[in-house]
Design an enzyme around this catalytic site. Structure first.
Site, PDB file in Angstrom:
ATOM      1  N   LEU A 136       0.844  -1.242   0.058  1.00 18.14           N
ATOM      2  CA  LEU A 136       0.139  -0.153   0.146  1.00 18.14           C
ATOM      3  C   LEU A 136       0.777   1.343  -0.108  1.00 18.14           C
ATOM      4  CD1 LEU A 136      -2.974  -0.895   2.394  1.00 18.14           C
ATOM      5  CD2 LEU A 136      -2.411  -1.467   0.179  1.00 18.14           C
ATOM      6  N   ASN A 190       4.408  -8.001   6.413  1.00 10.62           N
ATOM      7  CA  ASN A 190       5.285  -7.508   7.343  1.00 10.62           C
ATOM      8  C   ASN A 190       4.970  -6.210   8.072  1.00 10.62           C
ATOM      9  OD1 ASN A 190       5.649  -5.973   5.054  1.00 10.62           O
ATOM     10  ND2 ASN A 190       7.821  -5.389   5.676  1.00 10.62           N
ATOM     11  N   GLU A 191       3.630  -6.051   7.811  1.00 10.11           N
ATOM     12  CA  GLU A 191       3.294  -4.557   8.343  1.00 10.11           C
ATOM     13  C   GLU A 191       3.308  -4.253   9.914  1.00 10.11           C
ATOM     14  OE1 GLU A 191       1.659  -6.917   6.290  1.00 10.11           O
ATOM     15  OE2 GLU A 191      -0.196  -5.812   5.704  1.00 10.11           O
ATOM     16  N   GLY A 212       1.086  -5.314   1.153  1.00  7.73           N
ATOM     17  CA  GLY A 212       0.147  -5.321   0.294  1.00  7.73           C
ATOM     18  C   GLY A 212       0.584  -5.934  -1.041  1.00  7.73           C
TER      19      GLY A 212
HETATM   20  C1  LIG Z   1      -6.112   2.635   6.282  1.00 10.03           C
HETATM   21  C2  LIG Z   1      -5.217   1.535   6.340  1.00 10.03           C
HETATM   22  C3  LIG Z   1      -5.222   0.646   7.429  1.00 10.03           C
HETATM   23  C4  LIG Z   1      -4.445  -0.639   7.634  1.00 10.03           C
HETATM   24  C5  LIG Z   1      -3.657  -1.109   6.499  1.00 10.03           C
HETATM   25  C6  LIG Z   1      -3.058  -2.374   6.862  1.00 10.03           C
HETATM   26  C7  LIG Z   1      -2.232  -2.820   5.723  1.00 10.03           C
HETATM   27  C8  LIG Z   1      -1.168  -2.326   5.198  1.00 10.03           C
HETATM   28  C9  LIG Z   1      -0.515  -3.177   4.346  1.00 10.03           C
HETATM   29  C10 LIG Z   1       0.875  -2.504   3.583  1.00 10.03           C
HETATM   30  O1  LIG Z   1       1.135  -2.492   2.327  1.00 10.03           O
HETATM   31  S1  LIG Z   1       1.346  -1.129   4.463  1.00 10.03           S
HETATM   32  C11 LIG Z   1       2.912  -0.587   3.394  1.00 10.03           C
HETATM   33  C12 LIG Z   1       4.006  -1.774   3.520  1.00 10.03           C
HETATM   34  N1  LIG Z   1       5.231  -1.451   2.704  1.00 10.03           N
HETATM   35  C13 LIG Z   1       6.387  -1.634   3.326  1.00 10.03           C
HETATM   36  O2  LIG Z   1       6.877  -1.704   4.447  1.00 10.03           O
HETATM   37  C14 LIG Z   1       7.551  -1.447   2.360  1.00 10.03           C
HETATM   38  C15 LIG Z   1       8.248  -0.325   2.331  1.00 10.03           C
HETATM   39  N2  LIG Z   1       9.520  -0.250   1.296  1.00 10.03           N
HETATM   40  C16 LIG Z   1      10.465  -0.839   1.201  1.00 10.03           C
HETATM   41  O3  LIG Z   1      10.671  -1.865   2.128  1.00 10.03           O
HETATM   42  C17 LIG Z   1      11.587  -0.790   0.205  1.00 10.03           C
HETATM   43  O4  LIG Z   1      11.290   0.719  -0.252  1.00 10.03           O
HETATM   44  C18 LIG Z   1      11.231  -1.505  -0.991  1.00 10.03           C
HETATM   45  C19 LIG Z   1      11.961  -2.874  -0.755  1.00 10.03           C
HETATM   46  C20 LIG Z   1      10.044  -1.799  -1.841  1.00 10.03           C
HETATM   47  C21 LIG Z   1      12.355  -1.135  -1.910  1.00 10.03           C
HETATM   48  O5  LIG Z   1      13.516  -0.755  -1.521  1.00 10.03           O
HETATM   49  P1  LIG Z   1      14.694   0.070  -2.388  1.00 10.03           P
HETATM   50  O6  LIG Z   1      14.825  -0.381  -3.967  1.00 10.03           O
HETATM   51  O7  LIG Z   1      15.937   0.228  -1.532  1.00 10.03           O
HETATM   52  O8  LIG Z   1      13.825   1.374  -2.590  1.00 10.03           O
HETATM   53  P2  LIG Z   1      13.846   2.639  -1.427  1.00 10.03           P
HETATM   54  O9  LIG Z   1      13.335   1.841  -0.105  1.00 10.03           O
HETATM   55  O10 LIG Z   1      14.775   3.563  -1.631  1.00 10.03           O
HETATM   56  O11 LIG Z   1      12.404   3.222  -1.850  1.00 10.03           O
HETATM   57  C22 LIG Z   1      12.468   4.192  -3.131  1.00 10.03           C
HETATM   58  C23 LIG Z   1      11.270   4.975  -3.025  1.00 10.03           C
HETATM   59  O12 LIG Z   1       9.904   4.380  -2.754  1.00 10.03           O
HETATM   60  C24 LIG Z   1       9.391   4.949  -1.562  1.00 10.03           C
HETATM   61  N3  LIG Z   1       8.631   3.900  -0.922  1.00 10.03           N
HETATM   62  C25 LIG Z   1       9.073   2.692  -0.691  1.00 10.03           C
HETATM   63  N4  LIG Z   1       7.863   1.921  -0.110  1.00 10.03           N
HETATM   64  C26 LIG Z   1       6.766   2.750  -0.288  1.00 10.03           C
HETATM   65  C27 LIG Z   1       5.291   2.510  -0.245  1.00 10.03           C
HETATM   66  N5  LIG Z   1       4.799   1.583   0.580  1.00 10.03           N
HETATM   67  N6  LIG Z   1       4.483   3.649  -0.459  1.00 10.03           N
HETATM   68  C28 LIG Z   1       4.780   4.750  -1.055  1.00 10.03           C
HETATM   69  N7  LIG Z   1       6.335   4.926  -1.177  1.00 10.03           N
HETATM   70  C29 LIG Z   1       7.209   3.828  -0.884  1.00 10.03           C
HETATM   71  C30 LIG Z   1      10.575   5.414  -0.935  1.00 10.03           C
HETATM   72  O13 LIG Z   1      10.097   6.315   0.256  1.00 10.03           O
HETATM   73  C31 LIG Z   1      11.629   6.033  -1.527  1.00 10.03           C
HETATM   74  O14 LIG Z   1      10.968   7.287  -2.210  1.00 10.03           O
HETATM   75  P3  LIG Z   1      12.208   8.539  -2.083  1.00 10.03           P
HETATM   76  O15 LIG Z   1      11.230   9.611  -2.533  1.00 10.03           O
HETATM   77  O16 LIG Z   1      12.849   8.626  -0.887  1.00 10.03           O
HETATM   78  O17 LIG Z   1      12.961   8.136  -3.264  1.00 10.03           O
END
Ligand SMILES: CC/C=C\CC/C=C/CC(=O)SCCNC(=O)CCNC(=O)[C@H](O)C(C)(C)COP(=O)(O)OP(=O)(O)OC[C@H]1O[C@@H](n2cnc3c(N)ncnc32)[C@H](O)[C@@H]1OP(=O)(O)O
Length: 229
Positions: free
Chosen positions: A105, A174-175, A150
């Site tokens: 997400l 892993n949330e 997600g």
């Molecule tokens: C109302 C809701 C209620 C409940 C919801 C419950 C459910 C939740 C489910 C979810 O999906 S929560 C989201 C969980 N996602 C994560 O924890 C993923 C976090 N990201 C990562 O682990 C890493 O970014 C990656 C392994 C995917 C990629 O790593 P890498 O290639 O080293 O890239 P960067 O970490 O440098 O990221 C690049 C860029 O992308 C942005 N970003 C990463 N993940 C997200 C995301 N999920 N949403 C938005 N943006 C994301 C990150 O901030 C970087 O942005 P820059 O502007 O700094 O370049």
């Protein structure tokens, strides 16, 4: 929260009809999709091979294919179009980006937004799950990169999963690591695939698995050694 019934297919495209009952808010139908606008540049490239009846949906939303409202809207519209095309029997979802299947997400959709916008976003997440899980096409996730949270849900919602083996790629709900509790229907989708105990441990600890570990825990029946599927 009400109860919704999701039936899978029943057409010749899906021989093994399954029925399940899930507890969730009322699903949002096509009218809701058409009310939402998608962004101008496509986040998903769809190629349908009419000779095989197999479509490939490639996620192309840099940097990490996060599931934003725009992405989810486009995903549902694309899947719906394929669903209506009787020549399409199966769909492969995969990524056009190197190293990332989907980061899950879009965190920016969950931060500092109005309750109305959060509601719309959450509805779109549910709708993606409903459409993918309820599809009467055979659905396959070709996981060619990291697939946390997600992104993992999307893969688990498919009928089959194949993951590229690379020590840097992880998959899992892993949330917990972000301090977010996975909704019960995320949990149920994982239980359906890997069983109760593995899910319990994975969610409590916020685990991400490598392709071979996930294979051992019956996430799928095969993984491929190439870094790109
Ligand atoms: C109302 C809701 C209620 C409940 C919801 C419950 C459910 C939740 C489910 C979810 O999906 S929560 C989201 C969980 N996602 C994560 O924890 C993923 C976090 N990201 C990562 O682990 C890493 O970014 C990656 C392994 C995917 C990629 O790593 P890498 O290639 O080293 O890239 P960067 O970490 O440098 O990221 C690049 C860029 O992308 C942005 N970003 C990463 N993940 C997200 C995301 N999920 N949403 C938005 N943006 C994301 C990150 O901030 C970087 O942005 P820059 O502007 O700094 O370049």
């Amino acid at each position: 929260m009400g109860f919704g019934t999701v039936s899978r297919g029943g057409s010749s495209r899906w021989p093994d009809q399954r029925l399940c009952t899930v507890e969730m808010g009322p699903p949002c139908h096509t009218s809701c999709l058409s009310r939402r606008k998608s962004s101008s540049s496509p986040k998903i490239k769809v190629d349908l091979d009419s000779s095989t009846g197999i479509a490939v949906m490639k996620f192309q939303s840099p940097p990490v294919n996060s599931l934003s409202l725009d992405f989810l809207t486009e995903f549902c519209i694309s899947l719906e179009k394929l669903e209506m095309d009787r020549s399409c029997r199966g769909v492969v979802v995969t990524s056009a980006l190197p190293k990332i299947f989907s980061a899950g997400l879009d965190i920016m959709e969950m931060y500092g937004k109005s309750p109305e916008r959060c509601g719309e976003f959450w509805k779109a997440v549910q709708e993606m799950w409903l459409k993918l899980y309820g599809s009467n096409m055979v659905t396959i996730a070709a996981i060619n990169g990291s697939s946390p949270a997600g992104g993992c849900l999307m893969a688990l919602t498919c009928d089959y999963r194949i993951m590229a083996e690379n020590p840097r790629y992880g998959i899992g709900l892993n949330e917990t690591q972000l301090g977010i509790v996975a909704p019960f229907w995320f949990k149920d989708t994982m239980v359906n695939t890997v069983g109760h105990r593995t899910t319990e441990l994975a969610l409590e600890l916020g685990l991400l698995y490598s392709a071979p570990d996930a294979l051992r825990l019956a996430w799928w029946t095969s993984w491929c050694r190439r870094t790109r599927c």
